[in-house]
Design an enzyme around this catalytic site. Structure first.
Site, PDB file in Angstrom:
ATOM      1  N   GLY A  89       1.074  -1.013  -0.399  1.00 13.87           N
ATOM      2  CA  GLY A  89      -0.398   0.211   0.306  1.00 13.87           C
ATOM      3  C   GLY A  89       0.917   1.349   0.280  1.00 13.87           C
ATOM      4  O   GLY A  89       1.838   1.244  -0.605  1.00 13.87           O
ATOM      5  N   ARG A  90       0.350   2.392   0.639  1.00 14.81           N
ATOM      6  CA  ARG A  90       1.163   3.492   0.463  1.00 14.81           C
ATOM      7  C   ARG A  90       1.727   3.501   1.793  1.00 14.81           C
ATOM      8  O   ARG A  90       2.656   4.888   2.000  1.00 14.81           O
ATOM      9  CB  ARG A  90       0.347   4.778   0.009  1.00 14.81           C
ATOM     10  CG  ARG A  90      -0.367   4.715  -0.664  1.00 14.81           C
ATOM     11  CD  ARG A  90      -0.671   6.049  -2.145  1.00 14.81           C
ATOM     12  NE  ARG A  90      -2.292   6.015  -0.430  1.00 14.81           N
ATOM     13  CZ  ARG A  90      -3.028   7.218  -0.188  1.00 14.81           C
ATOM     14  NH1 ARG A  90      -1.745   8.066   0.043  1.00 14.81           N
ATOM     15  NH2 ARG A  90      -3.810   7.666   0.326  1.00 14.81           N
ATOM     16  N   GLU A  93       6.537   3.989   1.664  1.00 13.29           N
ATOM     17  CA  GLU A  93       5.912   5.290   1.010  1.00 13.29           C
ATOM     18  C   GLU A  93       6.670   5.956   2.405  1.00 13.29           C
ATOM     19  O   GLU A  93       8.299   6.594   2.458  1.00 13.29           O
ATOM     20  CB  GLU A  93       5.431   5.504   0.806  1.00 13.29           C
ATOM     21  CG  GLU A  93       6.074   6.492  -0.196  1.00 13.29           C
ATOM     22  CD  GLU A  93       5.143   7.951  -0.730  1.00 13.29           C
ATOM     23  OE1 GLU A  93       5.183   7.777  -2.226  1.00 13.29           O
ATOM     24  OE2 GLU A  93       3.778   8.418  -0.905  1.00 13.29           O
ATOM     25  N   CYS A 119       4.269  -5.874  -2.089  1.00 17.80           N
ATOM     26  CA  CYS A 119       3.559  -5.129  -3.266  1.00 17.80           C
ATOM     27  C   CYS A 119       4.367  -4.208  -3.161  1.00 17.80           C
ATOM     28  O   CYS A 119       5.745  -4.339  -3.343  1.00 17.80           O
ATOM     29  CB  CYS A 119       2.149  -4.551  -2.867  1.00 17.80           C
ATOM     30  SG  CYS A 119       1.478  -3.331  -3.752  1.00 17.80           S
ATOM     31  N   HIS A 120       3.773  -3.005  -1.974  1.00 18.73           N
ATOM     32  CA  HIS A 120       5.176  -1.770  -1.713  1.00 18.73           C
ATOM     33  C   HIS A 120       6.007  -1.941  -0.966  1.00 18.73           C
ATOM     34  O   HIS A 120       6.767  -1.352  -0.357  1.00 18.73           O
ATOM     35  CB  HIS A 120       4.242  -0.367  -1.702  1.00 18.73           C
ATOM     36  CG  HIS A 120       3.692  -0.116  -3.145  1.00 18.73           C
ATOM     37  ND1 HIS A 120       2.401  -0.180  -3.399  1.00 18.73           N
ATOM     38  CD2 HIS A 120       4.671   1.026  -4.224  1.00 18.73           C
ATOM     39  CE1 HIS A 120       2.887  -0.285  -4.707  1.00 18.73           C
ATOM     40  NE2 HIS A 120       3.484   0.800  -5.311  1.00 18.73           N
ATOM     41  N   TYR A 139       5.988  -4.622  -6.161  1.00 19.49           N
ATOM     42  CA  TYR A 139       5.030  -4.109  -7.440  1.00 19.49           C
ATOM     43  C   TYR A 139       5.378  -4.009  -8.045  1.00 19.49           C
ATOM     44  O   TYR A 139       6.462  -3.089  -7.990  1.00 19.49           O
ATOM     45  CB  TYR A 139       4.122  -3.413  -6.558  1.00 19.49           C
ATOM     46  CG  TYR A 139       2.789  -2.473  -7.380  1.00 19.49           C
ATOM     47  CD1 TYR A 139       1.816  -3.235  -7.789  1.00 19.49           C
ATOM     48  CD2 TYR A 139       3.406  -1.278  -8.106  1.00 19.49           C
ATOM     49  CE1 TYR A 139       0.784  -3.192  -8.707  1.00 19.49           C
ATOM     50  CE2 TYR A 139       1.952  -0.940  -8.916  1.00 19.49           C
ATOM     51  CZ  TYR A 139       1.362  -1.702  -9.867  1.00 19.49           C
ATOM     52  OH  TYR A 139       0.142  -0.958 -10.248  1.00 19.49           O
TER      53      TYR A 139
END
Length: 195
Positions: A89-90, A93, A119-120, A139
């Site tokens: 997800g975000r 980050e 993913c991330h 990802y």
């Protein structure tokens, strides 16, 4: 296995399936899963986001569920855990900007404890500087970060898994069956169905 505790690193806008499914599956297997987030405590929530693949050039994003944290981030001691889970997800980050998050990942890596990132999530592995010599999935948009961090990007199917020593990585939530199976195998879990 001396400990049955798993650490799960979370943050706001973590991908909904990528936190909910591993948390519930590992809990069902008997692990005590400590879901934590920097600057938050036991009982606080993180917001989740649902990412889907609907024909656009990238994933879509919709509001997900509220996820209740199960432990205080400031109380985490890496030696108390047998494994680490990093959802995507975000959240990765901004979580990768937190020095304690990076230290925790390095501590797990130095102890060669299983680390699962999806993913991330591998953005945090890259920022931690632990990818040199490892083949890692993520990802596809994270490919440059993996390469720049000294890893080799594994271009695999969205439901596939990549295992490199103690690192278990996957491109996105469709890989949960393979990704979780590979992770629990490294944890020494054996599941047998009745004959």
């Amino acid at each position: 296995m001396n400990s049955k505790k798993i650490l799960l690193l979370a943050g706001d806008y973590v991908e909904d399936y990528e936190i909910m499914v591993p948390f519930q599956a590992l809990t069902m297997l008997g692990f005590e899963v400590h879901a934590v987030c920097p600057e938050k405590k036991l009982g606080d929530i993180v917001l989740t986001a649902i990412h889907d693949f609907e024909g656009a050039q990238t994933y879509s994003e919709k509001p997900g569920h509220n996820f209740v944290l199960t432990y205080d981030f400031d109380s985490v001691k890496s030696e108390d855990y047998v494994g680490l889970v990093i959802p995507g997800g975000r959240a990765p980050e901004y979580l990768r900007l937190n020095q304690r998050v990076l230290e925790i990942v390095r501590e797990f890596d130095q102890a060669k404890k299983p680390i699962a990132a999806v993913c991330h999530g591998p953005q945090i592995l890259a920022a931690s500087g632990i990818l040199s010599g490892h083949q890692v999935s993520a990802y596809p948009a994270c490919h440059p970060e993996i390469t720049l961090a000294g890893g080799k990007y594994a271009d695999i199917a969205v439901d596939g898994v990549q295992v490199s020593e103690h690192l278990v990585t996957a491109p996105a939530w469709p890989a949960h069956p393979a990704w979780l199976a590979a992770f629990i195998k490294l944890l020494g879990v054996k599941i047998s169905l009745p004959q």
